[in-house]
Motif scaffolding. Sequence first.
Motif, PDB file in Angstrom:
ATOM      1  N   PRO A  58       0.827  -1.209   0.000  1.00 47.75           N
ATOM      2  CA  PRO A  58       0.000   0.000   0.000  1.00 47.75           C
ATOM      3  C   PRO A  58       0.861   1.259   0.000  1.00 47.75           C
ATOM      4  CG  PRO A  58      -0.753  -1.538   1.679  1.00 47.75           C
ATOM      5  CD  PRO A  58       0.544  -2.068   1.157  1.00 47.75           C
ATOM      6  N   ASN A  59       0.336   2.287  -0.616  1.00 50.91           N
ATOM      7  CA  ASN A  59       0.967   3.602  -0.612  1.00 50.91           C
ATOM      8  C   ASN A  59       0.333   4.449   0.478  1.00 50.91           C
ATOM      9  OD1 ASN A  59       2.669   3.273  -2.968  1.00 50.91           O
ATOM     10  ND2 ASN A  59       0.776   3.280  -4.140  1.00 50.91           N
ATOM     11  N   ARG A  60       1.050   5.465   0.897  1.00 54.09           N
ATOM     12  CA  ARG A  60       0.500   6.402   1.860  1.00 54.09           C
ATOM     13  C   ARG A  60      -0.792   7.004   1.293  1.00 54.09           C
ATOM     14  NH1 ARG A  60       3.677   7.946   5.364  1.00 54.09           N
ATOM     15  NH2 ARG A  60       5.501   8.236   4.042  1.00 54.09           N
ATOM     16  N   PHE A  61      -1.805   7.063   2.113  1.00 54.19           N
ATOM     17  CA  PHE A  61      -3.126   7.619   1.827  1.00 54.19           C
ATOM     18  C   PHE A  61      -4.033   6.697   1.021  1.00 54.19           C
ATOM     19  CE2 PHE A  61      -0.457  11.597   2.201  1.00 54.19           C
ATOM     20  CZ  PHE A  61      -0.702  11.739   3.551  1.00 54.19           C
ATOM     21  N   ASP A  62      -3.587   5.484   0.675  1.00 52.26           N
ATOM     22  CA  ASP A  62      -4.507   4.497   0.091  1.00 52.26           C
ATOM     23  C   ASP A  62      -5.578   4.163   1.122  1.00 52.26           C
ATOM     24  OD1 ASP A  62      -2.922   4.302  -2.165  1.00 52.26           O
ATOM     25  OD2 ASP A  62      -2.304   2.222  -1.817  1.00 52.26           O
ATOM     26  N   ILE A  63      -6.755   3.831   0.636  1.00 53.81           N
ATOM     27  CA  ILE A  63      -7.803   3.315   1.515  1.00 53.81           C
ATOM     28  C   ILE A  63      -7.773   1.797   1.383  1.00 53.81           C
ATOM     29  CG2 ILE A  63     -10.277   3.231   1.993  1.00 53.81           C
ATOM     30  CD1 ILE A  63     -10.447   6.085   0.880  1.00 53.81           C
ATOM     31  N   ILE A  64      -7.649   1.128   2.527  1.00 52.40           N
ATOM     32  CA  ILE A  64      -7.510  -0.330   2.520  1.00 52.40           C
ATOM     33  C   ILE A  64      -8.594  -0.983   3.375  1.00 52.40           C
ATOM     34  CG2 ILE A  64      -5.013  -0.243   2.133  1.00 52.40           C
ATOM     35  CD1 ILE A  64      -4.713  -0.982   5.172  1.00 52.40           C
ATOM     36  N   VAL A  65      -8.795  -2.265   3.118  1.00 52.06           N
ATOM     37  CA  VAL A  65      -9.631  -3.112   3.963  1.00 52.06           C
ATOM     38  C   VAL A  65      -8.702  -4.122   4.612  1.00 52.06           C
ATOM     39  CG1 VAL A  65     -11.503  -4.798   4.005  1.00 52.06           C
ATOM     40  CG2 VAL A  65     -11.653  -2.826   2.486  1.00 52.06           C
ATOM     41  N   PHE A  66      -8.875  -4.327   5.923  1.00 52.76           N
ATOM     42  CA  PHE A  66      -8.046  -5.318   6.619  1.00 52.76           C
ATOM     43  C   PHE A  66      -8.893  -6.069   7.640  1.00 52.76           C
ATOM     44  CE2 PHE A  66      -7.659  -1.427   9.040  1.00 52.76           C
ATOM     45  CZ  PHE A  66      -7.693  -1.818  10.360  1.00 52.76           C
ATOM     46  N   ARG A  67      -8.419  -7.272   7.985  1.00 53.94           N
ATOM     47  CA  ARG A  67      -9.097  -8.087   9.000  1.00 53.94           C
ATOM     48  C   ARG A  67      -8.736  -7.549  10.376  1.00 53.94           C
ATOM     49  NH1 ARG A  67      -6.941 -11.574   5.678  1.00 53.94           N
ATOM     50  NH2 ARG A  67      -5.303 -12.205   7.093  1.00 53.94           N
ATOM     51  N   ALA A  68      -9.708  -6.945  11.052  1.00 56.50           N
ATOM     52  CA  ALA A  68      -9.472  -6.416  12.394  1.00 56.50           C
ATOM     53  C   ALA A  68      -9.640  -7.516  13.433  1.00 56.50           C
ATOM     54  CB  ALA A  68     -10.427  -5.266  12.684  1.00 56.50           C
ATOM     55  N   THR A  69     -10.625  -8.354  13.220  1.00 51.60           N
ATOM     56  CA  THR A  69     -10.858  -9.525  14.069  1.00 51.60           C
ATOM     57  C   THR A  69     -11.235 -10.672  13.140  1.00 51.60           C
ATOM     58  OG1 THR A  69     -13.245  -9.210  14.358  1.00 51.60           O
ATOM     59  CG2 THR A  69     -11.796  -8.041  15.916  1.00 51.60           C
ATOM     60  N   GLU A  70     -11.470 -11.830  13.709  1.00 50.38           N
ATOM     61  CA  GLU A  70     -11.839 -12.984  12.899  1.00 50.38           C
ATOM     62  C   GLU A  70     -13.125 -12.731  12.108  1.00 50.38           C
ATOM     63  OE1 GLU A  70     -13.027 -17.584  13.718  1.00 50.38           O
ATOM     64  OE2 GLU A  70     -11.360 -16.752  14.880  1.00 50.38           O
ATOM     65  N   ASN A  71     -14.032 -11.948  12.678  1.00 56.57           N
ATOM     66  CA  ASN A  71     -15.335 -11.732  12.054  1.00 56.57           C
ATOM     67  C   ASN A  71     -15.577 -10.308  11.570  1.00 56.57           C
ATOM     68  OD1 ASN A  71     -16.114 -14.412  12.658  1.00 56.57           O
ATOM     69  ND2 ASN A  71     -16.580 -13.781  14.743  1.00 56.57           N
ATOM     70  N   LYS A  72     -14.566  -9.435  11.644  1.00 58.41           N
ATOM     71  CA  LYS A  72     -14.793  -8.023  11.334  1.00 58.41           C
ATOM     72  C   LYS A  72     -13.655  -7.468  10.491  1.00 58.41           C
ATOM     73  CE  LYS A  72     -17.075  -4.142  12.284  1.00 58.41           C
ATOM     74  NZ  LYS A  72     -18.281  -3.837  11.586  1.00 58.41           N
ATOM     75  N   ASN A  73     -14.028  -6.814   9.376  1.00 56.48           N
ATOM     76  CA  ASN A  73     -13.062  -6.092   8.542  1.00 56.48           C
ATOM     77  C   ASN A  73     -13.232  -4.605   8.786  1.00 56.48           C
ATOM     78  OD1 ASN A  73     -12.228  -8.491   7.326  1.00 56.48           O
ATOM     79  ND2 ASN A  73     -13.742  -8.329   5.713  1.00 56.48           N
ATOM     80  N   TYR A  74     -12.128  -3.862   8.742  1.00 55.83           N
ATOM     81  CA  TYR A  74     -12.157  -2.412   8.864  1.00 55.83           C
ATOM     82  C   TYR A  74     -11.705  -1.794   7.547  1.00 55.83           C
ATOM     83  CZ  TYR A  74     -12.518  -2.414  14.027  1.00 55.83           C
ATOM     84  OH  TYR A  74     -12.922  -2.561  15.330  1.00 55.83           O
ATOM     85  N   ILE A  75     -12.252  -0.610   7.267  1.00 54.89           N
ATOM     86  CA  ILE A  75     -11.816   0.189   6.126  1.00 54.89           C
ATOM     87  C   ILE A  75     -11.186   1.454   6.702  1.00 54.89           C
ATOM     88  CG2 ILE A  75     -12.533   1.446   4.068  1.00 54.89           C
ATOM     89  CD1 ILE A  75     -14.905  -0.460   3.853  1.00 54.89           C
ATOM     90  N   LYS A  76      -9.920   1.693   6.378  1.00 57.51           N
ATOM     91  CA  LYS A  76      -9.196   2.856   6.909  1.00 57.51           C
ATOM     92  C   LYS A  76      -8.231   3.375   5.854  1.00 57.51           C
ATOM     93  CE  LYS A  76     -11.089   2.132  10.918  1.00 57.51           C
ATOM     94  NZ  LYS A  76     -12.282   2.852  11.256  1.00 57.51           N
ATOM     95  N   ARG A  77      -7.659   4.538   6.133  1.00 58.05           N
ATOM     96  CA  ARG A  77      -6.684   5.167   5.246  1.00 58.05           C
ATOM     97  C   ARG A  77      -5.280   4.931   5.798  1.00 58.05           C
ATOM     98  NH1 ARG A  77      -7.374   8.952   1.293  1.00 58.05           N
ATOM     99  NH2 ARG A  77      -9.498   9.398   1.990  1.00 58.05           N
ATOM    100  N   VAL A  78      -4.354   4.530   4.927  1.00 54.54           N
ATOM    101  CA  VAL A  78      -2.953   4.340   5.317  1.00 54.54           C
ATOM    102  C   VAL A  78      -2.325   5.712   5.534  1.00 54.54           C
ATOM    103  CG1 VAL A  78      -0.691   3.483   4.613  1.00 54.54           C
ATOM    104  CG2 VAL A  78      -2.749   2.188   4.031  1.00 54.54           C
TER     105      VAL A  78
END
Length: 180
Positions: A58-78
Motif C-alpha cells: 500500500p501507498n500512503r493515503f490508500d484506503i484499505i480493507v483489513f481483518r481487524a478480528t476474525e469476524n470483522k473487517n475495517y476500512i481505513k486510510r494508510v
Amino acid sequence: MSKMWEWIKVAIIAFLTVVLIRTFLWAPILVDGVSMMPTLHNENRVIVDKLSYQFGEPNRFDIIVFRATENKNYIKRVIGLPGDHIAYKSDTLYLNGEPCDEPYLAEYKKKQSNGSFTSDFTLEHLPGGYKVVPEGHLFVLGDNRRFSKDSRTIGVIPMDVVIGGVDVIYWPLDEVGIVK
C-alpha cells in the motif's frame, strides 16, 4: 439429457469463475459505520482490489480493507508506512517531523466548529509504544477522526491482515465512481 448436461456444465463453470474472482481478484464490501466519512458513507458498497497488494505494498493515503478480528473487517486510510514517525499536533499531521497536507479532510474540517478534528498524539504514546511504524506494519486512521476505531486504539496493523485496496464505489448509484 445432453442439453441438461450442457446447462449444468455452464452453471458449474460460472460458479467456479465467480469463486475464483472473489477469492483472488475483487470482492464487494459493505461500509459499516461512519469512520471514513466524508470519503465513504455508511452502507456504501465498494469493490476491494485484492490483487494489487499481492505484487506491491500500500501507498500512503490508500484506503484499505483489513481483518481487524476474525469476524470483522475495517476500512481505513494508510497514514504511516514502515519506518515513519507519526504525530498529530493542532490538527496537523506530522510525518517524520514534517507537516503533511491531508486534502481529503478539508471539506470535513470546515464543517467542524467545536474543538480539534484530530486529537494530538505521537506514535510512541499509542498502543505498542513504537517510535516508528515497525517493518511489515501500517499505521491507519479513519477520515472521520472523532468517530473512528483505528491505529490510535488498536495499534499498528500487520501487512498480512490487509485484504486489499478500495478503488470503486458501486452503490448507491448517485455515488458510483473512483474513490479519491
